[in-house]
Design a protein around this motif. Structure first.
Motif, short mmCIF file in Angstrom:
data_model
loop_
_atom_site.label_atom_id
_atom_site.label_comp_id
_atom_site.label_asym_id
_atom_site.label_seq_id
_atom_site.Cartn_x
_atom_site.Cartn_y
_atom_site.Cartn_z
N GLY A 1 25.60 57.90 27.23
CA GLY A 1 24.43 57.09 26.91
C GLY A 1 24.78 55.63 26.71
O GLY A 1 24.09 54.73 27.20
N ALA B 1 18.42 52.38 22.00
CA ALA B 1 17.76 53.06 23.12
C ALA B 1 18.59 54.24 23.63
O ALA B 1 18.04 55.29 23.96
N THR C 1 17.08 57.88 23.45
CA THR C 1 16.85 58.49 24.76
C THR C 1 17.55 59.84 24.87
O THR C 1 17.00 60.78 25.45
N LEU D 1 15.28 62.25 22.89
CA LEU D 1 13.97 62.46 23.51
C LEU D 1 14.09 63.14 24.87
O LEU D 1 13.28 64.03 25.20
N ALA D 2 15.08 62.77 25.65
CA ALA D 2 15.24 63.37 26.98
C ALA D 2 15.63 64.84 26.89
O ALA D 2 15.10 65.68 27.63
N ALA E 1 23.52 52.42 28.87
CA ALA E 1 22.75 51.40 28.15
C ALA E 1 23.48 50.05 28.09
O ALA E 1 22.86 49.00 28.26
#
Length: 142
Positions: free
Chosen positions: A66, A95, A99, A102-103, A70
């Motif tokens: 991630g 983020a 993410t 949430l993903a 990012a």
């Protein structure tokens, strides 16, 4: 220069990981106390140590990937917003972590860290990522 960036990246990921795990462990401890269990300092510390080791094979690699994505996006945006270095990497860190949660929840109906099931918990996880992003921006600034 590359060694400095790699070391800074590793520190940013490590900071985020440690903070995210501590917040998750303390959320679980608070939930146990809410159910009437006695959770002392030693137990809380033991939970943190256990979770740091237990989540290293799942959540830690997710943070690495991630942050790579990012921070890569933040580096590209720096071309157009060179004076926003700290802001871009701070937002990128937040983020990335949000993410991930949430993903995975949207795609597989799982949450890698239980605290992120609530809005406040997700925000705290995002804050952990933001601190990691900010650290990276400070360590790599000229």
């Amino acid at each position: 220069m590359w060694a400095r960036r790699i070391g800074s990246f590793a520190l940013a990921v490590a900071l985020t990981y440690v903070l995210a795990v501590i917040s998750a462990s303390q959320h679980v401890a608070a939930s146990l106390e809410g159910m009437g269990a006695e959770v002392g300092f030693g137990t809380r510390l033991g939970m943190i140590v256990h979770d740091l080791g237990g989540m290293a094979t799942s959540f830690l690699p997710m943070l690495v990937v991630g942050f790579l994505v990012a921070f890569g996006v933040a580096a590209l945006l720096l071309r157009w917003l060179p004076r926003r270095r700290y802001l871009l990497y701070t937002l990128a860190g937040a983020a990335a972590v949000m993410t991930i949660h949430l993903a995975l929840n949207a795609a597989f109906d799982i949450t890698p860290v239980a605290v992120a099931r609530t809005g406040a918990g997700l925000a705290v996880q995002g804050l952990c990522g933001a601190l990691g992003g900010y650290l990276f921006s400070r360590l790599t600034s000229r």
